[in-house]
Each structure stands twice: as structure tokens, then as C-alpha cells.
Scaffold this motif. Sequence first.
Motif, mmCIF file in Angstrom:
data_model
loop_
_atom_site.group_PDB
_atom_site.id
_atom_site.type_symbol
_atom_site.label_atom_id
_atom_site.label_comp_id
_atom_site.label_asym_id
_atom_site.label_seq_id
_atom_site.Cartn_x
_atom_site.Cartn_y
_atom_site.Cartn_z
ATOM 1 N N THR A 155 -38.212 29.400 -84.245
ATOM 2 C CA THR A 155 -38.120 29.784 -82.837
ATOM 3 C C THR A 155 -37.775 28.596 -81.941
ATOM 4 N N GLU A 156 -38.093 27.379 -82.382
ATOM 5 C CA GLU A 156 -37.825 26.212 -81.535
ATOM 6 C C GLU A 156 -36.572 25.457 -81.956
ATOM 7 N N ALA A 157 -35.732 26.058 -82.783
ATOM 8 C CA ALA A 157 -34.458 25.430 -83.152
ATOM 9 C C ALA A 157 -33.621 25.302 -81.884
ATOM 10 N N MET A 158 -33.096 24.089 -81.659
ATOM 11 C CA MET A 158 -32.422 23.819 -80.382
ATOM 12 C C MET A 158 -30.929 23.587 -80.564
ATOM 13 N N ASN A 159 -30.147 24.101 -79.627
ATOM 14 C CA ASN A 159 -28.704 23.846 -79.683
ATOM 15 C C ASN A 159 -28.337 22.692 -78.743
ATOM 16 N N GLY A 160 -27.040 22.419 -78.634
ATOM 17 C CA GLY A 160 -26.575 21.296 -77.828
ATOM 18 C C GLY A 160 -26.912 21.411 -76.363
ATOM 19 N N GLN A 161 -27.135 22.633 -75.867
ATOM 20 C CA GLN A 161 -27.475 22.814 -74.451
ATOM 21 C C GLN A 161 -28.981 22.851 -74.239
ATOM 22 N N HIS A 162 -29.736 22.388 -75.211
ATOM 23 C CA HIS A 162 -31.199 22.359 -75.124
ATOM 24 C C HIS A 162 -31.811 23.742 -74.948
ATOM 25 N N GLU A 163 -31.129 24.781 -75.492
ATOM 26 C CA GLU A 163 -31.729 26.122 -75.479
ATOM 27 C C GLU A 163 -32.454 26.324 -76.802
ATOM 28 N N LEU A 164 -33.538 27.133 -76.764
ATOM 29 C CA LEU A 164 -34.267 27.417 -77.997
ATOM 30 C C LEU A 164 -33.806 28.729 -78.600
ATOM 31 N N PHE A 165 -33.870 28.823 -79.938
ATOM 32 C CA PHE A 165 -33.484 30.063 -80.626
ATOM 33 C C PHE A 165 -34.344 31.219 -80.119
ATOM 34 N N GLY A 166 -35.663 31.015 -80.054
ATOM 35 C CA GLY A 166 -36.564 31.962 -79.403
ATOM 36 C C GLY A 166 -36.897 33.205 -80.204
ATOM 37 N N ARG A 167 -37.949 33.922 -79.739
ATOM 38 C CA ARG A 167 -38.418 35.120 -80.427
ATOM 39 C C ARG A 167 -37.426 36.261 -80.304
ATOM 40 N N GLN A 168 -36.729 36.358 -79.171
ATOM 41 C CA GLN A 168 -35.812 37.477 -78.976
ATOM 42 C C GLN A 168 -34.705 37.452 -80.026
ATOM 43 N N ARG A 169 -34.086 36.262 -80.213
ATOM 44 C CA ARG A 169 -33.024 36.155 -81.225
ATOM 45 C C ARG A 169 -33.585 36.423 -82.605
ATOM 46 N N LEU A 170 -34.837 36.005 -82.838
ATOM 47 C CA LEU A 170 -35.464 36.218 -84.130
ATOM 48 C C LEU A 170 -35.563 37.717 -84.392
ATOM 49 N N THR A 171 -36.155 38.466 -83.474
ATOM 50 C CA THR A 171 -36.322 39.902 -83.694
ATOM 51 C C THR A 171 -34.981 40.622 -83.734
ATOM 52 N N ASP A 172 -34.011 40.109 -82.964
ATOM 53 C CA ASP A 172 -32.677 40.716 -83.007
ATOM 54 C C ASP A 172 -32.077 40.628 -84.401
ATOM 55 N N ASN A 173 -32.446 39.570 -85.134
ATOM 56 C CA ASN A 173 -31.852 39.362 -86.454
ATOM 57 C C ASN A 173 -32.680 39.939 -87.603
ATOM 58 N N LEU A 174 -33.790 40.626 -87.294
ATOM 59 C CA LEU A 174 -34.596 41.220 -88.362
ATOM 60 C C LEU A 174 -34.066 42.615 -88.675
ATOM 61 N N ILE A 198 -33.509 36.434 -95.311
ATOM 62 C CA ILE A 198 -33.714 35.013 -95.013
ATOM 63 C C ILE A 198 -32.380 34.273 -94.918
ATOM 64 N N GLU A 199 -31.443 34.621 -95.792
ATOM 65 C CA GLU A 199 -30.137 33.957 -95.718
ATOM 66 C C GLU A 199 -29.442 34.282 -94.401
ATOM 67 N N GLN A 200 -29.530 35.545 -93.985
ATOM 68 C CA GLN A 200 -28.888 35.923 -92.723
ATOM 69 C C GLN A 200 -29.541 35.221 -91.536
ATOM 70 N N MET A 201 -30.870 35.128 -91.569
ATOM 71 C CA MET A 201 -31.589 34.463 -90.476
ATOM 72 C C MET A 201 -31.198 32.989 -90.436
ATOM 73 N N THR A 202 -31.130 32.363 -91.628
ATOM 74 C CA THR A 202 -30.736 30.951 -91.707
ATOM 75 C C THR A 202 -29.344 30.761 -91.120
ATOM 76 N N GLN A 203 -28.449 31.669 -91.469
ATOM 77 C CA GLN A 203 -27.080 31.623 -90.951
ATOM 78 C C GLN A 203 -27.085 31.730 -89.431
ATOM 79 N N ALA A 204 -27.879 32.667 -88.902
ATOM 80 C CA ALA A 204 -27.946 32.863 -87.449
ATOM 81 C C ALA A 204 -28.426 31.587 -86.757
ATOM 82 N N VAL A 205 -29.409 30.932 -87.365
ATOM 83 C CA VAL A 205 -29.934 29.695 -86.770
ATOM 84 C C VAL A 205 -28.863 28.608 -86.789
ATOM 85 N N HIS A 206 -28.174 28.473 -87.927
ATOM 86 C CA HIS A 206 -27.142 27.438 -88.016
ATOM 87 C C HIS A 206 -26.029 27.663 -87.008
ATOM 88 N N GLU A 207 -25.643 28.917 -86.830
ATOM 89 C CA GLU A 207 -24.589 29.214 -85.849
ATOM 90 C C GLU A 207 -25.066 28.877 -84.442
#
Lengths: 389, 102
Positions: free
Chosen positions: A330-349, A359-368
Motif C-alpha cells: 500500500t505504501e509503494a511510491m511512484n515518481g510523483q510521491h503518490e502511494l499505491f494505496g488501499r483503493q488500487r489494492l482492492t481494485d486489483n483483487l 499475486i503476479e497480477q498485483m505485483t505487475q500493477a505495483v511495478h507499473e
Amino acid sequence: MKLSHLLSIRHSLASRISMWVVLYVVVTLFISAYVGNYFVLKIVREIEENGILYTIGVQRVSLVLTVLFSMTLVVLTYFLRRIIHRLIAPLTTFTQAVDEVAHGNLQAKLPEMHSKDEIQRLHHSFSTMQRSLARQMEELKQVNEAKGRMEGELKVAREIQLSMLPKTYSSAADSRLDIYGSLTPAREVGGDLYDFFVRDGKLFFCIGDVSGKGVPSALVMATTLSQFRIVASHMDDVKNIVTYINRITCEGNETYMFVTFFVGMLDLSTGKLHYCDAGHNKPFIVSDSITELPAKTCLPLGVSDDTTYLIHEYDMPDSAMLFLYTDGLTEAMNGQHELFGRQRLTDNLKADVSCDTQIEQMTQAVHEFVGEASQSDDLTMLAIRYIKP
Amino acid sequence: MNTEIYKLGEELDSFNYQEVQDGILAILEKGCSAVLDMTACNYVSSTGLRVLLYTKKMAASKGLKLYLVGVSAEVKDIMDVTGFDGFFDTFDTVEECLQQIQ
């Protein structure tokens, strides 16, 4: 080396030039006196004998004196140039040696200096700098060697850590379960942990996060993980398991590292889940809907050795997936200092994918999401699907 | 009881935790309880929580206390999620804290 006795170029130049000028003036005066006298007398005689006009005579005298003066000026210039050249020559040889040092040859020998002025001072300062530079380069070389060794050791430590974690428990071995876990440390070694195993028809599992990062957290991670294995191998009660591990973690915890921890026991014949949340992110249950597992969050492990842990019960719906994670997700950060967050997490479940795919899809979503930014925290996920027999 | 106030900056994380820890320990060394003014702080990492835990235990071992003042909603959230709800002695303002402990 005593530098206070050195003279100044300015003074030595001034004194040498004045000496030559005085010499020049004196010599010129004498020469012009005698030579000029000879010529003037000669011209006066010519005027008397031949009656050459007075003015022409004076012109001739002036011409003679001018020629004399110019010749001595040429001589003076020659001597002055020689003086300056002699003063500057040591600088030229010195500059050549300095150039050599600048191009990387720190061992280049500086020429011997015989002048007793600023040039000597320059020579002294420069050779001090040369020695100091050589010493620093040597120190840097040693530091780099030590760093290389350390990096090699950390690589091995990473392999050891990752091999401590179980990867998957395929449904081929037990049709009631599909489990997959994944851990990506932010540095070579990390403080996240997870474990699962089946014993006597029960699945014991846990996920946790040691405070901090790097080697210190990795050490606590290893001990906590082995404690869980040992304790859960002969205790069935989740409350006893977590209370015992907490007490062990508090013992000798001089640096006060704490571990957020989630532990659960799933009875594979009934689907009843007993669990305890010790300061960790609450997992999600993915079936018809996505809900957070209800729990009262207790203190993490290692905070207080008399913490009372609360145990909860939950009936796992058939084919529901339990998704556990650490805050590295949930605290994975991108270049604009935004956090991945719970919303993106639940969106990807997704409810209908296998655990490893989820898990692979979630990992991919985080990397993107993170893109080019560097990973700031360990990324850990554990997915468990229960299929009622 | 003797107290001294230590003011925190905007964040307490792995970059500044050492100086904060040293600052609070210095107060405890003098025999004073520490009042941590957190009104400016809006983020505490797990390393930061560790500092709070450590200094609270250090204080307790010397018979002193650690008080947190002006904990923002964000920081309180971080603490609750990690189970530290009710673990620390917290107050809304410095005045209230000093009043209560006398």
C-alpha cells in the motif's frame, strides 16, 4: 620547512632591475662622455678647419649621440629579458611537472627548486597537496574493496533469507488449498516475513513486518520466522502461539525492534479460521465481495511482554481467497510521491483467479504504478484459497 | 516532577530518528520526564515508532515518563493501525499535559 625567510619575487626583480638600470645609466654616461667628447672635438675641428656650418655640426653631434643611445638601449633590453627569463624558467619546468600530476601520475617527481621566493612556496604547497591526494586515493581504494566484499556477503544473505520462505502449496497436494506467497526485499535483505504449513488437517500461517529495513531487520525476521515454525508445530491455540512468540521476542530485545504480525489457523475440515492481528494490516477476503477481515488490532510483537492478545473467529466461505500483505504494497511510491494505496489494492483483487496469478497480477500493477522510482519497502503478499471439501 | 519539552519536526523516520532519539535521551539523562510536542508532525515511520517505544521504555527504567502532545489525526491513524492505540500517554496541548501531570 621554514618559509618565513623566503624573499619575494617582486623585491628580487625590483632590486635586480634597479641594479642594472643604475649600471646602464652610469656606463652610458661614461661612454657618451668620452665617445661623445671625441666626436664633438672632431666635429669642432672640422668646423674650424673646413668652416662647416655650426648647425650642421650640431646635427652631426646629435646623430652620433642618438646612435650611441639606441645601441645601449638594445643591450639593456637584452639583459632585462635575460633577467626575467631566468626568474620565470623554474616556473615553466614546474608547470610541466604539475601537468603530469594533473593527468593522473600522482607519483610524478617535482623538479628541485633553487629560487628563494614565492616559487619555492608554491613548490612546497604543491608537493604537500600531492602527498595528501595520494593518501586519500589509497584510502578510497580500501573503502571500495570493503564495500565490494560487503555487497557479496549481502547477496548470499538474500539467497538464504528467500530460501527460508515457502513458495507455494499447490492444490494437487491437497485439494482443499491453493496457496502462493511472494516476497521482494527493497534492499538485499529485508524485514518482511511470511510462513505457512499444514499439520494435522490444519493450516498454520503468518505474515509480518519487522520495524526498519536492511540487515538488522533481517536478523529479527529470521528469528521470528523460526520461532513461528517451532511454536506452531506443537501448539494449536493461536492465542498461545502469539503470546509465546511475543514473550520470546521481548526477551533480550535491547534494540526494541518490534514486529507487526498476523497469525492464523484454518481448520481444513470445517473452514473455521482463528486469527490474531498484532499491529499488522488486516487481510482481505475476496469472494462475492471484497471485505476486510474484522479484527481488533493488538500491540505488535516485542513491545510489551505481558500484552494480552485477542483472538477472533471467522467462517471462511467456500472458494474464498484470503489476501494478506505488508505495507510495502500500500505504501509503494511512484515518481510523483503518490502511494499505491488501499483503493488500487482492492481494485486489483479478483475473485476468480488462482493464488499465484493474483499475486503476479498485483505485483505487475505495483511495478507499473511505481515506474522508474526505486522500491522503498519490502513487497510481500500471501494468498490462500480454501475449497470446502 | 521535572519536565522538558522536545519539539518534533514534520516527520519522524529513518533519516532523523537518531537525532530525535538522542535529544529525548538527553532530557531523560537530566532526570526530567520528556514532553514530546508533535503538533508539527504528520508522519511517523516504523523506525519512528521504534524511537517512541524505546524512549518510553528508557524513561520507565529511570522512573520517568514520556508524554506525547498534539498528535495529529494522520499520526494517530498510523499508531492505531499498528496496534499502538492507547499505548502512549497522549494529550491535546502542552498546557493540558503539564496541568494533568502535576
